[in-house]
Design a protein around this motif. Sequence first.
Motif, PDB file in Angstrom:
ATOM      1  N   THR A  34      31.821  25.748  29.533  1.00  0.00           N
ATOM      2  CA  THR A  34      31.576  25.327  28.260  1.00  0.00           C
ATOM      3  C   THR A  34      30.264  24.636  28.214  1.00  0.00           C
ATOM      4  N   SER A  35      29.441  24.880  29.362  1.00  0.00           N
ATOM      5  CA  SER A  35      28.290  24.129  29.323  1.00  0.00           C
ATOM      6  C   SER A  35      27.008  24.888  28.554  1.00  0.00           C
ATOM      7  N   GLY A  36      27.043  26.052  28.288  1.00  0.00           N
ATOM      8  CA  GLY A  36      26.220  26.976  27.585  1.00  0.00           C
ATOM      9  C   GLY A  36      24.942  27.409  28.589  1.00  0.00           C
ATOM     10  N   ILE A  37      25.173  27.041  29.936  1.00  0.00           N
ATOM     11  CA  ILE A  37      24.269  27.595  30.872  1.00  0.00           C
ATOM     12  C   ILE A  37      24.051  29.166  30.829  1.00  0.00           C
ATOM     13  N   PRO A  38      22.723  29.598  30.625  1.00  0.00           N
ATOM     14  CA  PRO A  38      22.574  31.129  30.564  1.00  0.00           C
ATOM     15  C   PRO A  38      23.395  31.972  31.641  1.00  0.00           C
ATOM     16  N   ASP A  39      23.256  31.464  33.088  1.00  0.00           N
ATOM     17  CA  ASP A  39      23.848  32.084  34.447  1.00  0.00           C
ATOM     18  C   ASP A  39      25.240  32.267  33.975  1.00  0.00           C
ATOM     19  N   LEU A  40      25.877  31.617  33.235  1.00  0.00           N
ATOM     20  CA  LEU A  40      27.484  31.665  32.901  1.00  0.00           C
ATOM     21  C   LEU A  40      27.785  32.408  31.830  1.00  0.00           C
ATOM     22  N   LEU A  41      26.850  32.267  30.627  1.00  0.00           N
ATOM     23  CA  LEU A  41      26.844  33.035  29.360  1.00  0.00           C
ATOM     24  C   LEU A  41      27.093  34.630  29.665  1.00  0.00           C
ATOM     25  N   MET A  42      26.478  35.058  30.673  1.00  0.00           N
ATOM     26  CA  MET A  42      26.554  36.529  30.743  1.00  0.00           C
ATOM     27  C   MET A  42      27.845  36.913  31.054  1.00  0.00           C
ATOM     28  N   TYR A  43      28.918  36.138  31.774  1.00  0.00           N
ATOM     29  CA  TYR A  43      30.185  36.650  32.114  1.00  0.00           C
ATOM     30  C   TYR A  43      31.077  36.842  30.863  1.00  0.00           C
ATOM     31  N   PRO A  44      31.771  38.265  30.827  1.00  0.00           N
ATOM     32  CA  PRO A  44      32.654  38.293  29.837  1.00  0.00           C
ATOM     33  C   PRO A  44      34.011  37.354  29.732  1.00  0.00           C
ATOM     34  N   LYS A  45      34.634  37.129  28.571  1.00  0.00           N
ATOM     35  CA  LYS A  45      35.595  36.509  28.678  1.00  0.00           C
ATOM     36  C   LYS A  45      36.805  36.680  29.414  1.00  0.00           C
ATOM     37  N   VAL A  46      36.743  37.998  29.642  1.00  0.00           N
ATOM     38  CA  VAL A  46      38.031  38.591  30.733  1.00  0.00           C
ATOM     39  C   VAL A  46      37.911  37.998  31.968  1.00  0.00           C
ATOM     40  N   PHE A  47      36.596  38.100  32.354  1.00  0.00           N
ATOM     41  CA  PHE A  47      36.255  37.581  33.680  1.00  0.00           C
ATOM     42  C   PHE A  47      36.498  35.981  33.868  1.00  0.00           C
ATOM     43  N   ARG A  48      36.089  35.194  32.750  1.00  0.00           N
ATOM     44  CA  ARG A  48      36.427  33.845  32.765  1.00  0.00           C
ATOM     45  C   ARG A  48      37.784  33.527  32.899  1.00  0.00           C
ATOM     46  N   LEU A  49      38.741  34.413  32.391  1.00  0.00           N
ATOM     47  CA  LEU A  49      40.153  34.246  32.253  1.00  0.00           C
ATOM     48  C   LEU A  49      40.576  34.458  33.828  1.00  0.00           C
ATOM     49  N   TRP A  50      40.097  35.533  34.373  1.00  0.00           N
ATOM     50  CA  TRP A  50      40.463  35.936  35.846  1.00  0.00           C
ATOM     51  C   TRP A  50      40.136  34.815  36.686  1.00  0.00           C
ATOM     52  N   PHE A  51      38.829  34.359  36.512  1.00  0.00           N
ATOM     53  CA  PHE A  51      38.367  33.465  37.706  1.00  0.00           C
ATOM     54  C   PHE A  51      39.097  32.045  37.532  1.00  0.00           C
ATOM     55  N   THR A  52      39.501  31.697  36.301  1.00  0.00           N
ATOM     56  CA  THR A  52      40.411  30.541  36.107  1.00  0.00           C
ATOM     57  C   THR A  52      41.688  30.724  36.489  1.00  0.00           C
ATOM     58  N   ALA A  53      42.291  31.752  36.438  1.00  0.00           N
ATOM     59  CA  ALA A  53      43.679  31.895  36.452  1.00  0.00           C
ATOM     60  C   ALA A  53      43.507  32.098  38.435  1.00  0.00           C
ATOM     61  N   ALA A  54      42.730  32.681  38.930  1.00  0.00           N
ATOM     62  CA  ALA A  54      42.483  32.755  40.519  1.00  0.00           C
ATOM     63  C   ALA A  54      42.271  31.362  40.988  1.00  0.00           C
ATOM     64  N   LEU A  55      41.464  30.547  40.195  1.00  0.00           N
ATOM     65  CA  LEU A  55      41.110  29.186  40.832  1.00  0.00           C
ATOM     66  C   LEU A  55      42.237  28.451  40.854  1.00  0.00           C
ATOM     67  N   GLY A  56      43.292  28.370  39.645  1.00  0.00           N
ATOM     68  CA  GLY A  56      44.199  27.471  39.355  1.00  0.00           C
ATOM     69  C   GLY A  56      45.476  27.907  40.542  1.00  0.00           C
ATOM     70  N   LEU A  57      45.451  29.325  40.847  1.00  0.00           N
ATOM     71  CA  LEU A  57      46.569  29.644  41.761  1.00  0.00           C
ATOM     72  C   LEU A  57      46.148  29.136  43.303  1.00  0.00           C
ATOM     73  N   VAL A  58      44.926  29.544  43.599  1.00  0.00           N
ATOM     74  CA  VAL A  58      44.665  29.197  44.988  1.00  0.00           C
ATOM     75  C   VAL A  58      44.442  27.608  45.322  1.00  0.00           C
ATOM     76  N   THR A  59      43.645  27.179  44.521  1.00  0.00           N
ATOM     77  CA  THR A  59      43.094  25.559  44.621  1.00  0.00           C
ATOM     78  C   THR A  59      43.967  24.632  43.983  1.00  0.00           C
ATOM     79  N   VAL A  60      45.114  25.041  43.195  1.00  0.00           N
ATOM     80  CA  VAL A  60      45.802  23.921  42.245  1.00  0.00           C
ATOM     81  C   VAL A  60      47.310  23.990  42.937  1.00  0.00           C
ATOM     82  N   LEU A  61      47.670  25.541  42.322  1.00  0.00           N
ATOM     83  CA  LEU A  61      49.285  25.721  42.591  1.00  0.00           C
ATOM     84  C   LEU A  61      49.501  25.780  44.050  1.00  0.00           C
TER      85      LEU A  61
END
Length: 217
Positions: A34-61
Motif C-alpha cells: 500500500t506504500s505506492g513505491i513504483p517498484d511494487l506498483l508494476m505488479y498486477p493485482k492477481v500477483f499481489r493476491l497470490w503473493f499474500t496468500a503464499a506468504l500467509g500459508l508458509v509464514t503464518v499458517l
Amino acid sequence: MNPPAKSSPLWATVWSVLAHPIWMPLYLSGLAWTSGIPDLLMYPKVFRLWFTAALGLVTVLLPLVALAWMKSAGLVSSWQVPLASQRRGPYAVQILCLGTMLWLIKGLNLSPWLTAPLLLALLLVGWAWLWLPVTKVSAHGLGMGALTGMAVALFLHGADWSFQDPALAAAVLPVLFLLSCLVAAARLALDAHSPWELLHGWGAGLMAFGVGLPWMT
C-alpha cells in the motif's frame, strides 16, 4: 491459602494478540503493497493476491499449526510462549518457514522490497534465538520495531501509502511509534517482559529494517 491469581488486563491481552509476531509477515507485506513505491506498483493485482496468500500459508499458517502441535504436546505452555526455554522450537519453525518462502520465490526475480523483508525477518528471529540463553528478547518488540523501521525505509523512498492527503501519509510513522508504545505497555501490563527486553527487541527490529532495508533495496 494462596491468594487468587491476578487476572490479565483485557486490553493488554487484545493488543498482544493483534501485535503477535506471527502476523508480522502479513503486516510488513501489507505496508509495502500500500506504500505506492513504483517498484511494487508494476505488479498486477492477481500477483499481489497470490503473493499474500503464499506468504500467509508458509509464514503464518504453518507456524500456527506447528505451535498448536507444540502446545498439545506440552512443549509450550501457551500461545504466548512465556518461557525462554520454550521458544527455541517456535523460533526454529519460523526460521524454517521464512527460509522456505525465500526459496519458493528465489527464481521469480522479485523486487527487493518483497524479498529483503523476509530475509531480515529471518535474521531477527535468529537474533532472538541466539539471545535465549541470556535474555528473552521481546518478539513483540522485534515485530513492532521492524514494522516501524520498514515504514521509515518506505517513507525515505517516497511512499505515500496511497493516500490523497499528504498529512495522512505523514501520520503513518507517528502512529506506528504510538502503536509500538501501546504494545510495549501491554506486554509490561501482562508481566511478559522487562523494559530492557522490550527495548532490545524494538531497537533491533528498527535498526534491521530502518537501516538494513534501504541498504538492501
